[in-house]
Design a protein around this motif. Sequence first.
Motif, PDB file in Angstrom:
ATOM      1  N   UNK A 155      23.767   5.054 -99.834  1.00 46.18           N
ATOM      2  CA  UNK A 155      25.227   5.188 -99.804  1.00 46.18           C
ATOM      3  C   UNK A 155      25.874   3.825 -99.580  1.00 46.18           C
ATOM      4  N   UNK A 156      25.316   3.041 -98.650  1.00 44.26           N
ATOM      5  CA  UNK A 156      25.861   1.703 -98.390  1.00 44.26           C
ATOM      6  C   UNK A 156      25.644   0.769 -99.579  1.00 44.26           C
ATOM      7  N   UNK A 157      24.480   0.864-100.198  1.00 41.66           N
ATOM      8  CA  UNK A 157      24.188  -0.012-101.344  1.00 41.66           C
ATOM      9  C   UNK A 157      25.097   0.303-102.525  1.00 41.66           C
ATOM     10  N   UNK A 185      30.108   0.715-106.789  1.00 40.37           N
ATOM     11  CA  UNK A 185      29.991   1.965-107.528  1.00 40.37           C
ATOM     12  C   UNK A 185      30.654   3.130-106.807  1.00 40.37           C
ATOM     13  N   UNK A 186      30.977   2.947-105.537  1.00 35.19           N
ATOM     14  CA  UNK A 186      31.725   3.954-104.797  1.00 35.19           C
ATOM     15  C   UNK A 186      32.831   3.251-104.011  1.00 35.19           C
ATOM     16  N   UNK A 187      33.872   4.009-103.701  1.00 36.33           N
ATOM     17  CA  UNK A 187      34.972   3.451-102.914  1.00 36.33           C
ATOM     18  C   UNK A 187      34.604   3.498-101.427  1.00 36.33           C
ATOM     19  N   UNK A 220      34.600   7.139-100.419  1.00 32.48           N
ATOM     20  CA  UNK A 220      33.410   7.858-100.880  1.00 32.48           C
ATOM     21  C   UNK A 220      32.191   7.502-100.017  1.00 32.48           C
ATOM     22  N   UNK A 221      32.039   6.235 -99.712  1.00 32.31           N
ATOM     23  CA  UNK A 221      30.923   5.784 -98.882  1.00 32.31           C
ATOM     24  C   UNK A 221      30.990   6.445 -97.506  1.00 32.31           C
ATOM     25  N   UNK A 222      32.170   6.439 -96.942  1.00 29.53           N
ATOM     26  CA  UNK A 222      32.354   7.050 -95.621  1.00 29.53           C
ATOM     27  C   UNK A 222      32.053   8.546 -95.675  1.00 29.53           C
ATOM     28  N   UNK A 223      32.535   9.217 -96.714  1.00 32.70           N
ATOM     29  CA  UNK A 223      32.298  10.653 -96.877  1.00 32.70           C
ATOM     30  C   UNK A 223      30.804  10.939 -97.016  1.00 32.70           C
ATOM     31  N   UNK A 224      30.128  10.116 -97.821  1.00 31.04           N
ATOM     32  CA  UNK A 224      28.678  10.293 -97.988  1.00 31.04           C
ATOM     33  C   UNK A 224      27.950  10.109 -96.655  1.00 31.04           C
TER      34      UNK A 224
END
Length: 107
Positions: A4-6, A12-14, A17-21
């Motif tokens: 998710x962090x990568x 590739x993610x906002x 989105x990263x936080x949600x993941x």
Amino acid sequence: MALAHRLHELGLTTEWQCRTHCVELGRLGYRKSEPCSGVVRETSQILGKVFATLRNEGTSLTDIARELHLQPVDLNDLVFGLVVTTQEGEGRQRVGKTDRSHLSVVR
């Protein structure tokens, strides 16, 4: 979690989105370690036969790992536990050790 962090680092993610993941992965228990997936690893008949032959020749796991410039535990991880772990002893002497070609890791 690292994925998710990568994905975010690569753009590739906002941030959202990263936080949600990360929140969802934490909720599922992936924050500290990944639970067992239940997926059975494939096995190799050829590797099993190779290691059986090497054992019959008196070649130990330690010898194989040394030839490959690996730690025995790393070799065992790479071959999915096909190597039977043995202890070094004063038993059978190996014959023809210098005649064998050197082993190497192929990736």
